[in-house]
Design a protein around this motif. Structure first.
Motif, PDB file in Angstrom:
ATOM      1  N   ARG A  67     -24.906  62.893 -34.061  1.00 18.49           N
ATOM      2  CA  ARG A  67     -23.894  61.639 -34.245  1.00 18.49           C
ATOM      3  C   ARG A  67     -23.984  60.783 -35.318  1.00 18.49           C
ATOM      4  O   ARG A  67     -25.061  60.514 -36.376  1.00 18.49           O
ATOM      5  CB  ARG A  67     -24.454  61.054 -33.245  1.00 18.49           C
ATOM      6  CG  ARG A  67     -24.774  59.570 -32.638  1.00 18.49           C
ATOM      7  CD  ARG A  67     -24.924  59.675 -31.638  1.00 18.49           C
ATOM      8  NE  ARG A  67     -26.672  59.153 -31.041  1.00 18.49           N
ATOM      9  CZ  ARG A  67     -26.679  57.526 -31.252  1.00 18.49           C
ATOM     10  NH1 ARG A  67     -25.719  56.702 -31.775  1.00 18.49           N
ATOM     11  NH2 ARG A  67     -27.682  57.172 -30.905  1.00 18.49           N
ATOM     12  N   GLU A  75     -24.801  57.125 -36.845  1.00 20.26           N
ATOM     13  CA  GLU A  75     -25.381  55.702 -36.567  1.00 20.26           C
ATOM     14  C   GLU A  75     -24.524  54.583 -36.613  1.00 20.26           C
ATOM     15  O   GLU A  75     -25.411  53.356 -36.382  1.00 20.26           O
ATOM     16  CB  GLU A  75     -26.868  56.221 -36.576  1.00 20.26           C
ATOM     17  CG  GLU A  75     -27.594  57.211 -35.599  1.00 20.26           C
ATOM     18  CD  GLU A  75     -29.165  56.818 -35.806  1.00 20.26           C
ATOM     19  OE1 GLU A  75     -29.572  56.360 -36.882  1.00 20.26           O
ATOM     20  OE2 GLU A  75     -29.709  57.423 -35.083  1.00 20.26           O
ATOM     21  N   ASN A 113     -17.963  55.789 -33.028  1.00 22.04           N
ATOM     22  CA  ASN A 113     -17.855  55.290 -33.304  1.00 22.04           C
ATOM     23  C   ASN A 113     -17.286  53.936 -33.696  1.00 22.04           C
ATOM     24  O   ASN A 113     -16.246  54.595 -34.625  1.00 22.04           O
ATOM     25  CB  ASN A 113     -19.646  55.310 -34.223  1.00 22.04           C
ATOM     26  CG  ASN A 113     -20.412  53.697 -34.701  1.00 22.04           C
ATOM     27  OD1 ASN A 113     -19.429  53.147 -35.227  1.00 22.04           O
ATOM     28  ND2 ASN A 113     -21.289  54.205 -34.833  1.00 22.04           N
ATOM     29  N   GLU A 115     -18.325  50.648 -35.547  1.00 20.53           N
ATOM     30  CA  GLU A 115     -17.838  49.666 -36.641  1.00 20.53           C
ATOM     31  C   GLU A 115     -16.679  49.989 -37.280  1.00 20.53           C
ATOM     32  O   GLU A 115     -16.465  48.937 -37.791  1.00 20.53           O
ATOM     33  CB  GLU A 115     -19.526  50.596 -36.404  1.00 20.53           C
ATOM     34  CG  GLU A 115     -19.522  49.442 -37.515  1.00 20.53           C
ATOM     35  CD  GLU A 115     -21.082  49.553 -38.119  1.00 20.53           C
ATOM     36  OE1 GLU A 115     -21.745  49.560 -39.460  1.00 20.53           O
ATOM     37  OE2 GLU A 115     -21.692  51.078 -38.549  1.00 20.53           O
TER      38      GLU A 115
END
Length: 346
Positions: free
Chosen positions: A289, A291, A324, A326
């Motif tokens: 994955r 990060e 994610n 972000e």
């Protein structure tokens, strides 16, 4: 206190991670402190993302942006009813999902052109599904250009430590070389200046990459630097822009990260995308994955503000709750900033 900007978030391809990263982004209270986010998409898809992510969020359908209240914990949604419950499959291309993702984008563009929202933030669409639906665009950028009547535009990418803008993007590498022409390079240098001002840099320092290895080594490996790139740089300098180059492609991005430049003009898609993603993405091989997925995509030159995540639909993990958010959070904050600075710098 100045009123918060209204930001339209398009849901992206229903079969991808767009719905998931949107609801995860909207679980950050900081977004609601900065703006009023309004999702343009489908209730069934968004509700499913809330379910499999296990987030305590409520979806509120609205029919007009004026109904949006921007309350944390409650997602304001304009439900276009393109995809009904159970009518899509995660990780799978389909004309239905391509049609839906296209309609979300066109609707949001109209909202921005009518000044009902101050920016559009896009979740990823899938080019294959888009084409299956009969829309033959190479990406969001070209859709926005057509539906806003924009001729001169460019893709600007930004991570926390690097910013790049492209002379060409979605075309073959052979064609990209043919597009390295003085007039286009000069336009992109100007767009770099405009884009950086919208991102809050009043007097941007612009570095321009060469096309060939070692900037052609004085003509040994090509003539584009001497015949096309350098004349564009000289013309930009006459206009008062702070621009330098051409710099060797294997060093100019390092210098930008070190602070010598605020942005780099890249000659083609991967020349700019590879260093940008190396600066903003971090992949954990053991955990399979990412990060960190930091970075945004902006289309500069439009009459409206458009930002986006700097990644695709990620079909491999869609519907699993492990995407994610972000980059989506970064894109929303960038959209707000650009909308505010657009009023200052035009």
């Amino acid at each position: 206190m100045k009123p918060k900007k209204k930001i339209a978030l398009t849901m992206g391809d229903p079969a991808g991670i767009g719905p998931e990263i949107i609801i995860k982004a909207l679980s950050h209270v900081e977004i609601y402190q900065k703006c009023i986010p309004i999702v343009v998409g489908d209730q069934a898809v968004l509700a499913d993302a809330v379910r499999f992510c296990g987030l305590p969020l409520e979806i509120q359908e609205i029919s007009d942006v004026e109904e949006a209240r921007g309350e944390f914990g409650k997602i304001d949604l304009i439900n276009l009813k393109q995809v009904m419950a159970g009518a899509w499959e995660y990780k799978r291309n389909s004309a239905e999902c391509g049609e839906a993702s296209f309609q979300y984008v066109v609707y949001a563009i109209r909202l921005a052109m009518e000044k009902k929202v101050q920016a559009v933030v896009t979740a990823p669409i899938n080019k294959k599904s888009l084409n299956m639906a009969g829309y033959h665009y190479s990406g969001h950028t070209e859709i926005f250009a057509e539906y806003t009547g924009t001729k001169d535009f460019a893709m600007l990418l930004a991570s926390k430590s690097l910013r790049v803008i492209h002379v060409s993007t979605h075309c073959s590498l052979r064609e990209a070389c043919d597009r390295v022409k003085k007039d286009r390079i000069l336009k992109v240098i100007r767009l770099a200046h405009e884009g950086m001002q919208q991102l809050g840099c009043l007097h941007p320092r612009i570095g321009v990459a060469g096309l060939n290895p070692h900037c052609s080594e004085n003509g040994l490996f090509g003539t584009e630097e001497e015949c096309e790139i350098l004349p564009a740089i000289e013309e930009a300098k006459k206009e008062g822009l702070h621009v330098a180059g051409p710099e060797s492609p294997d060093t100019v991005f390092v210098k930008c990260q070190a602070g010598q430049y605020d942005i780099v003009v890249a000659m083609y898609h991967d020349q700019g995308h590879i260093p940008l993603k190396l600066s903003g993405f971090k992949y954990n091989l053991q955990k399979d994955r990412y990060e960190s997925v930091s970075g945004i995509n902006c289309t500069i030159g439009l009459p409206i503000v458009r930002t986006s995540v700097d990644h695709g639909t990620a079909f491999g993990k869609a519907g699993e709750g492990r995407a994610n958010e972000e980059s989506m959070v970064d894109a929303v904050f960038a959209g707000v900033m650009m909308a505010e600075n657009r009023n200052i710098y035009g």
